[in-house]
Design a protein around this motif. Structure first.
Motif, PDB file in Angstrom:
ATOM      1  N   UNK A  76       0.842  -1.207   0.000  1.00  0.00           N
ATOM      2  CA  UNK A  76       0.000   0.000   0.000  1.00  0.00           C
ATOM      3  C   UNK A  76       0.875   1.254   0.000  1.00  0.00           C
ATOM      4  N   UNK A  77       1.907   1.268   0.831  1.00  0.00           N
ATOM      5  CA  UNK A  77       2.794   2.442   0.868  1.00  0.00           C
ATOM      6  C   UNK A  77       3.521   2.632  -0.460  1.00  0.00           C
ATOM      7  N   UNK A  78       3.945   1.504  -1.067  1.00  0.00           N
ATOM      8  CA  UNK A  78       4.635   1.593  -2.359  1.00  0.00           C
ATOM      9  C   UNK A  78       3.707   2.229  -3.398  1.00  0.00           C
ATOM     10  N   UNK A  79       2.464   1.789  -3.416  1.00  0.00           N
ATOM     11  CA  UNK A  79       1.515   2.332  -4.401  1.00  0.00           C
ATOM     12  C   UNK A  79       1.212   3.808  -4.135  1.00  0.00           C
ATOM     13  N   UNK A  80       0.995   4.146  -2.844  1.00  0.00           N
ATOM     14  CA  UNK A  80       0.671   5.545  -2.536  1.00  0.00           C
ATOM     15  C   UNK A  80       1.842   6.455  -2.926  1.00  0.00           C
ATOM     16  N   UNK A  81       3.072   6.007  -2.637  1.00  0.00           N
ATOM     17  CA  UNK A  81       4.240   6.808  -3.046  1.00  0.00           C
ATOM     18  C   UNK A  81       4.284   6.955  -4.565  1.00  0.00           C
ATOM     19  N   UNK A  82       3.883   5.913  -5.280  1.00  0.00           N
ATOM     20  CA  UNK A  82       3.923   6.003  -6.746  1.00  0.00           C
ATOM     21  C   UNK A  82       2.860   6.992  -7.261  1.00  0.00           C
ATOM     22  N   UNK A  83       1.705   7.081  -6.569  1.00  0.00           N
ATOM     23  CA  UNK A  83       0.701   8.087  -6.993  1.00  0.00           C
ATOM     24  C   UNK A  83       1.285   9.492  -6.840  1.00  0.00           C
ATOM     25  N   UNK A  84       2.045   9.654  -5.742  1.00  0.00           N
ATOM     26  CA  UNK A  84       2.650  10.966  -5.480  1.00  0.00           C
ATOM     27  C   UNK A  84       3.703  11.277  -6.558  1.00  0.00           C
ATOM     28  N   UNK A  85       4.525  10.266  -6.857  1.00  0.00           N
ATOM     29  CA  UNK A  85       5.579  10.473  -7.860  1.00  0.00           C
ATOM     30  C   UNK A  85       4.990  10.800  -9.229  1.00  0.00           C
ATOM     31  N   UNK A  86       3.836  10.205  -9.537  1.00  0.00           N
ATOM     32  CA  UNK A  86       3.200  10.454 -10.833  1.00  0.00           C
ATOM     33  C   UNK A  86       2.377  11.739 -10.871  1.00  0.00           C
ATOM     34  N   UNK A  87       2.255  12.383  -9.713  1.00  0.00           N
ATOM     35  CA  UNK A  87       1.498  13.640  -9.673  1.00  0.00           C
ATOM     36  C   UNK A  87      -0.002  13.454  -9.529  1.00  0.00           C
ATOM     37  N   UNK A  88      -0.462  12.218  -9.294  1.00  0.00           N
ATOM     38  CA  UNK A  88      -1.899  12.012  -9.093  1.00  0.00           C
ATOM     39  C   UNK A  88      -2.319  12.518  -7.719  1.00  0.00           C
ATOM     40  N   UNK A  89      -1.433  12.254  -6.753  1.00  0.00           N
ATOM     41  CA  UNK A  89      -1.695  12.606  -5.360  1.00  0.00           C
ATOM     42  C   UNK A  89      -0.813  13.794  -4.999  1.00  0.00           C
ATOM     43  N   UNK A  90      -1.443  14.918  -4.592  1.00  0.00           N
ATOM     44  CA  UNK A  90      -0.624  16.073  -4.212  1.00  0.00           C
ATOM     45  C   UNK A  90      -0.025  15.853  -2.835  1.00  0.00           C
ATOM     46  N   UNK A  91      -0.842  15.374  -1.905  1.00  0.00           N
ATOM     47  CA  UNK A  91      -0.367  15.106  -0.547  1.00  0.00           C
ATOM     48  C   UNK A  91      -1.465  14.391   0.243  1.00  0.00           C
ATOM     49  N   UNK A  92      -1.075  13.824   1.369  1.00  0.00           N
ATOM     50  CA  UNK A  92      -2.050  13.303   2.332  1.00  0.00           C
ATOM     51  C   UNK A  92      -2.016  14.303   3.482  1.00  0.00           C
ATOM     52  N   UNK A  93      -3.089  15.052   3.656  1.00  0.00           N
ATOM     53  CA  UNK A  93      -2.987  16.224   4.525  1.00  0.00           C
ATOM     54  C   UNK A  93      -4.320  16.576   5.151  1.00  0.00           C
ATOM     55  N   UNK A  94      -4.261  17.543   6.071  1.00  0.00           N
ATOM     56  CA  UNK A  94      -5.477  18.058   6.696  1.00  0.00           C
ATOM     57  C   UNK A  94      -6.077  19.137   5.804  1.00  0.00           C
ATOM     58  N   UNK A  95      -7.382  19.042   5.599  1.00  0.00           N
ATOM     59  CA  UNK A  95      -8.134  20.087   4.916  1.00  0.00           C
ATOM     60  C   UNK A  95      -8.965  20.747   6.013  1.00  0.00           C
ATOM     61  N   UNK A  96      -8.830  22.065   6.154  1.00  0.00           N
ATOM     62  CA  UNK A  96      -9.485  22.740   7.269  1.00  0.00           C
ATOM     63  C   UNK A  96     -10.841  23.330   6.879  1.00  0.00           C
ATOM     64  N   UNK A  97     -11.687  23.475   7.873  1.00  0.00           N
ATOM     65  CA  UNK A  97     -12.841  24.362   7.730  1.00  0.00           C
ATOM     66  C   UNK A  97     -12.268  25.751   7.932  1.00  0.00           C
ATOM     67  N   UNK A 120     -11.209  17.256   7.007  1.00  0.00           N
ATOM     68  CA  UNK A 120     -10.854  15.935   6.500  1.00  0.00           C
ATOM     69  C   UNK A 120      -9.349  15.771   6.616  1.00  0.00           C
ATOM     70  N   UNK A 121      -8.912  14.572   6.955  1.00  0.00           N
ATOM     71  CA  UNK A 121      -7.482  14.270   6.910  1.00  0.00           C
ATOM     72  C   UNK A 121      -7.342  13.089   5.957  1.00  0.00           C
ATOM     73  N   UNK A 122      -6.887  13.382   4.763  1.00  0.00           N
ATOM     74  CA  UNK A 122      -6.823  12.321   3.769  1.00  0.00           C
ATOM     75  C   UNK A 122      -6.067  12.767   2.524  1.00  0.00           C
ATOM     76  N   UNK A 123      -6.268  12.038   1.448  1.00  0.00           N
ATOM     77  CA  UNK A 123      -5.550  12.310   0.208  1.00  0.00           C
ATOM     78  C   UNK A 123      -6.107  13.531  -0.515  1.00  0.00           C
ATOM     79  N   UNK A 124      -5.212  14.379  -1.017  1.00  0.00           N
ATOM     80  CA  UNK A 124      -5.606  15.499  -1.869  1.00  0.00           C
ATOM     81  C   UNK A 124      -5.085  15.154  -3.259  1.00  0.00           C
ATOM     82  N   UNK A 125      -6.005  14.902  -4.168  1.00  0.00           N
ATOM     83  CA  UNK A 125      -5.615  14.417  -5.490  1.00  0.00           C
ATOM     84  C   UNK A 125      -5.596  15.530  -6.526  1.00  0.00           C
TER      85      UNK A 125
END
Lengths: 155, 159
Positions: free
Chosen positions: A38-59, B52-57
């Protein structure tokens, strides 16, 4: 492009990750793969630019940013590139796009501006105008928020 | 929210490291324990600070289509029309704004054709004629990051 395991992983990541010391391990057990895979795949999404980051989105209102305005600009076509690059340097600008025109609405660059309140947003718009020399703009403050969610890519 | 929460929110907005124990790494940077870090994140979610704490695509890179739509709605009809628009899971943001174009929403679909079909459906269900796609050209910035700084008010004013 995405196989079944990728789709399962994206489905987990588009929501909330588990609040667990090993969140990717928890996702791995849900999707039936190893944590390493799972980590290998998630890192590959990031490397390919599909995933910007895994982060907090605030209100952002709750975080103290009560002002939110869409500011639209009428930029001469040959200046769009320069204007866009300059506007993007403002930290209060979260989104900046060139857009096609609408009937009776000759604005071609859209910026989303966030600030402590509406006046703070207006001040940012004035600063962008002074920096770029583009003086025709409209501040479209949000009158009412009906919906705000994150994109659901895979149902 | 205390100063530790604010530092934590700054780090969490930048992103978790993609490793087995990401909260331990974040905690280390903020100067707290992994356990305290998880407890604070849980509380900040319950308090409605973290949505949300998760993936931003990247919608485009992932192969999906995103669009902005502007509508001209009779003001007295705005709530009804907005409710119809918000029903669609493809619609991610929906705001009333000042001006002639008074309802703006964003949608994410598999293909551009799906977006057009959805707009036709919205047009017929709401009986609003002026429903316009506002396609994006060049993208100069997408970065929804809200610095928390020492105090929220200071950060919000970018003092």
């Amino acid at each position: 492009m995405l196989d079944e395991l990728d789709r399962a992983i994206v489905r987990e990541l588009q929501g909330d990750i588990p609040l667990d010391p090993c969140p990717f391990g928890a996702i791995a057990s849900r999707v039936g793969a190893s944590e390493a895979e799972v980590l290998r795949r998630i890192r590959s999404y990031w490397e390919r630019g599909w995933l910007r980051r895994v982060a907090a989105v605030l209100y952002h209102q709750a975080a103290g940013y009560r002002g939110n305005a869409m500011v639209v600009w009428k930029v001469p076509p040959d200046q769009v590139e320069r204007f866009g690059r300059l506007a993007a340097t403002f930290p209060q600008v979260t989104h900046c796009y060139e857009r096609a025109g609408l009937p009776d609405f000759p604005y071609n660059v859209y910026t989303m501006v966030h600030g402590g309140d509406e006046e703070a947003c207006a001040e940012v718009a004035r600063a962008i105008s002074a920096t770029t020399g583009v003086s025709e703009y409209l501040i479209l403050a949000s009158a009412k928020e009906y919906k705000k969610t994150s994109a659901c890519y895979i149902h | 929210m205390d100063g530790v929460d604010r530092r934590l929110l700054d780090v969490l907005q930048r992103g978790l490291p993609l490793c087995a124990r990401p909260f331990a790494a974040v905690a280390d940077e903020v100067g707290i324990s992994e356990e305290d870090c998880l407890r604070r994140v849980t509380r900040l979610k319950e308090e409605g600070i973290i949505r949300r704490l998760g993936g931003v695509f990247s919608t485009r890179a992932l192969g999906f289509h995103s669009a902005l739509v502007a509508m001209v709605v009779p003001p007295e009809d705005l709530d009804r029309v907005a409710a119809v628009v918000s029903e669609y899971p493809e619609v991610t943001h929906n705001y009333a704004r000042q001006g002639r174009y008074n309802l703006w929403f964003t949608l994410v679909t598999g293909r551009e054709a799906d977006a057009r079909a959805l707009l036709d459906e919205i047009r017929s269900r709401t009986r609003v004629e002026e429903v316009h796609l506002v396609p994006a050209g060049r993208v100069f910035k997408i970065r929804a990051h809200f610095p928390m700084g020492a105090t929220g008010e200071e950060a919000a004013g970018y003092a």
